[in-house]
Design a protein around this motif. Structure first.
Motif, PDB file in Angstrom:
ATOM      1  N   CYS A 281       0.672  -1.182   0.236  1.00  0.00           N
ATOM      2  CA  CYS A 281       0.000   0.106  -0.026  1.00  0.00           C
ATOM      3  C   CYS A 281       0.899   1.474   0.062  1.00  0.00           C
ATOM      4  CB  CYS A 281      -0.754   0.202   1.263  1.00  0.00           C
ATOM      5  SG  CYS A 281      -2.379  -0.946   1.308  1.00  0.00           S
ATOM      6  N   PHE A 297      -6.129   3.933   3.952  1.00  0.00           N
ATOM      7  CA  PHE A 297      -7.410   4.298   4.176  1.00  0.00           C
ATOM      8  C   PHE A 297      -7.901   4.033   2.642  1.00  0.00           C
ATOM      9  CE2 PHE A 297      -6.798   7.609   7.387  1.00  0.00           C
ATOM     10  CZ  PHE A 297      -7.052   6.665   8.170  1.00  0.00           C
ATOM     11  N   GLU A 298      -7.378   4.461   1.428  1.00  0.00           N
ATOM     12  CA  GLU A 298      -7.593   4.308   0.066  1.00  0.00           C
ATOM     13  C   GLU A 298      -7.675   2.764  -0.325  1.00  0.00           C
ATOM     14  OE1 GLU A 298      -4.710   6.361  -2.069  1.00  0.00           O
ATOM     15  OE2 GLU A 298      -5.611   8.497  -1.774  1.00  0.00           O
ATOM     16  N   ALA A 300      -7.982   0.335   1.934  1.00  0.00           N
ATOM     17  CA  ALA A 300      -9.445  -0.235   2.660  1.00  0.00           C
ATOM     18  C   ALA A 300     -10.611   0.088   1.867  1.00  0.00           C
ATOM     19  CB  ALA A 300      -9.478   0.383   4.130  1.00  0.00           C
ATOM     20  N   ARG A 301     -10.755   1.312   1.306  1.00  0.00           N
ATOM     21  CA  ARG A 301     -12.135   1.862   0.526  1.00  0.00           C
ATOM     22  C   ARG A 301     -12.271   0.834  -0.797  1.00  0.00           C
ATOM     23  NH1 ARG A 301     -10.334   7.149   2.133  1.00  0.00           N
ATOM     24  NH2 ARG A 301     -11.694   7.651   3.851  1.00  0.00           N
ATOM     25  N   ALA A 302     -10.814   0.414  -1.221  1.00  0.00           N
ATOM     26  CA  ALA A 302     -10.978  -0.514  -2.491  1.00  0.00           C
ATOM     27  C   ALA A 302     -11.157  -2.026  -2.254  1.00  0.00           C
ATOM     28  CB  ALA A 302      -9.743   0.101  -3.273  1.00  0.00           C
ATOM     29  N   GLY A 303     -11.352  -2.276  -0.878  1.00  0.00           N
ATOM     30  CA  GLY A 303     -11.500  -3.639  -0.525  1.00  0.00           C
ATOM     31  C   GLY A 303     -10.301  -4.548  -0.078  1.00  0.00           C
ATOM     32  N   MET A 308      -7.979  -2.931   5.556  1.00  0.00           N
ATOM     33  CA  MET A 308      -9.428  -3.017   6.521  1.00  0.00           C
ATOM     34  C   MET A 308      -8.957  -3.429   7.830  1.00  0.00           C
ATOM     35  SD  MET A 308     -12.239  -1.576   6.392  1.00  0.00           S
ATOM     36  CE  MET A 308     -12.672  -1.281   7.817  1.00  0.00           C
ATOM     37  N   VAL A 311      -7.482  -0.706   9.523  1.00  0.00           N
ATOM     38  CA  VAL A 311      -8.124   0.324   9.721  1.00  0.00           C
ATOM     39  C   VAL A 311      -8.970   0.129  10.909  1.00  0.00           C
ATOM     40  CG1 VAL A 311     -10.192   1.681   8.791  1.00  0.00           C
ATOM     41  CG2 VAL A 311      -8.025   1.328   7.690  1.00  0.00           C
ATOM     42  N   GLY A 343      -9.778   9.145   7.415  1.00  0.00           N
ATOM     43  CA  GLY A 343     -10.409   7.966   7.101  1.00  0.00           C
ATOM     44  C   GLY A 343     -11.832   7.800   7.993  1.00  0.00           C
ATOM     45  N   ASP A 345     -15.117   8.107   7.319  1.00  0.00           N
ATOM     46  CA  ASP A 345     -16.092   7.081   6.796  1.00  0.00           C
ATOM     47  C   ASP A 345     -15.929   5.593   7.107  1.00  0.00           C
ATOM     48  OD1 ASP A 345     -13.860   7.314   4.964  1.00  0.00           O
ATOM     49  OD2 ASP A 345     -15.203   6.336   3.435  1.00  0.00           O
ATOM     50  N   LEU A 346     -14.677   5.340   7.308  1.00  0.00           N
ATOM     51  CA  LEU A 346     -14.308   4.014   7.709  1.00  0.00           C
ATOM     52  C   LEU A 346     -14.339   3.748   9.310  1.00  0.00           C
ATOM     53  CD1 LEU A 346     -11.416   3.546   5.403  1.00  0.00           C
ATOM     54  CD2 LEU A 346     -13.511   2.446   4.875  1.00  0.00           C
TER      55      LEU A 346
END
Length: 405
Positions: A281, A297-298, A300-303, A308, A311, A343, A345-346
């Motif tokens: 990452c 964070f990016e 984790a948002r990408a799956g 994650m 996070v 981050g 939203d996560l």
């Protein structure tokens, strides 16, 4: 005599001026009648106070406005552009300098990065040079605010612990800045400064009794404001949430404690976890901790499941910090700020679930937890808010007429 509790007439006059300035700072335009209603002072008293403040250049008339009872009145406006502030943020690998006015408007700001091992004198020299440049460009600057990491020993002017930067422990910020500029300099702990920024410029529509600003960045700390006043402690180091132990058998922190919260959810802690668990990452070979936070964070948002996990673990520890703040200070709002809050939203759903599980319902149902919505770096904004707060407390001292003299 020390600790006097009485108020002279001049003190009361200044307090009343301060009340008027704070109303105009928050409401932009207001009539004399509305100010009298909000302060509890008579209209005759407000008329006299406003006349003196207009003479000093603090306020001016803003034309006809309609009151709540549909009566026409002459509006008053704070001359914010005549009372500008330089805000300075000092952090572990960067400093930022910006020009604001006392309404919170930003005019310009710069950021300068430097390595951990940089000589503090070179960093301070560059910082001072930028401040001098802005003072030459902006003639209406009335004061300077500086936000520094904690624990900051207010009376001594130095930082007790700067993780990974031992060379800064001996720097006395008061001595470095008090004679450098022909403007007063006010220095504050970064989390306290962020709390002031939220209180003054956060645009909170609901009345606030106690606000907790939870800074989660290169360090971890909190600033608490109760009824408009910072909670400081005897040396100014209160609310050092980052150095509360969450694992008494954990690794030793530079502060001397073991298992400090800062070691689990700060940006450097995230960088360490990402290097160990999700190195793919990282954006470059030697990233700064803030870069690692944004990258994970990016991912984790990408799956990415490993990202994650990092996070989720970080959010849980932030939640433990919120539990401590709720049990210790009973705030009606906790605002998460600094780089880790990007981050949001996560993080936020996990933080809120930890709080729900670990705080009694009578308390956790009364507190709102949210991510800072400030458009400017809250610590830099907080540096400006620190100086702004002093201007609002003593408006005549910083008046345009006083500057001309």
């Amino acid at each position: 005599m020390t600790g006097a509790i009485g108020k002279n007439n001049s003190d009361l006059t200044e307090m009343n001026r301060s009340a008027v300035v704070r109303i105009l700072q928050q409401q932009e335009v207001c009539s004399r009648a509305d100010i009298a209603r909000q302060t509890g002072l008579t209209q005759a008293a407000i008329t006299k106070i406003v006349a003196s403040m207009m003479e000093m250049g603090i306020v001016s008339e803003a034309g006809i406005i309609m009151n709540g009872d549909n009566r026409r009145s002459i509006g008053l406006r704070l001359n914010a552009d005549r009372h500008q502030i330089i805000g300075v943020k000092f952090a572990r690998q960067m400093f930022a300098v910006g020009v604001f006015d006392i309404s919170g408007k930003i005019y310009i700001h710069t950021e300068t990065k430097y390595p951990f091992e940089e000589d503090p004198r070179k960093v301070l020299s560059a910082m001072k040079e930028q401040i001098h440049t802005m003072l030459k460009k902006y003639e209406n600057v009335v004061s300077i605010g500086l936000a520094v990491p904690g624990p900051y020993l207010r009376d001594e002017g130095r930082i007790a612990v700067v993780t990974q930067m031992s060379a800064w422990h001996t720097i006395n910020f008061i001595e470095e800045f008090k004679a450098e500029f022909n403007k007063p300099v006010f220095i504050e702990h970064d989390a306290n400064a962020g709390a002031l920024a939220e209180w003054l410029f956060g645009g909170h529509t609901q009345p606030l009794h106690t606000l907790a600003y939870f800074l989660v960045g290169d360090g971890v700390g909190a600033g608490i404001i109760e009824r408009g006043r910072l909670f400081l402690g005897v040396q100014g180091t209160a609310c050092e949430t980052g150095h509360i132990s969450v694992d008494v058998h954990g690794p030793r922190c530079e502060c001397g404690n073991y298992g400090c919260l800062e070691m689990y959810c700060s940006a450097p802690a995230i960088l360490k976890k990402v290097k160990e668990r999700v190195p793919e990452c990282l954006p470059c070979e030697n990233p700064q901790s803030s870069d690692a936070c944004i990258a994970v964070f990016e991912a984790a948002r990408a799956g990415n499941p490993k990202a994650m996990d990092v996070v989720r673990e970080t959010a849980e520890y932030i939640g433990y910090g919120c539990v401590t703040l709720i049990n210790a200070y009973n705030p009606d709002i906790i605002i998460l700020g600094d780089v880790v809050s990007r981050g949001g939203d996560l993080l936020l759903p996990i933080v809120q679930e930890v709080v729900r599980q670990r705080v009694i319902p009578e308390l956790h149902t009364k507190v709102r937890i949210k991510i800072s919505a400030l458009k400017v770096d809250p610590t830099l904004y907080g540096a400006a808010a620190t100086a702004t707060d002093k201007v609002l407390q003593l408006p005549s001292k910083f008046s345009a007429a006083g500057k001309r003299g």
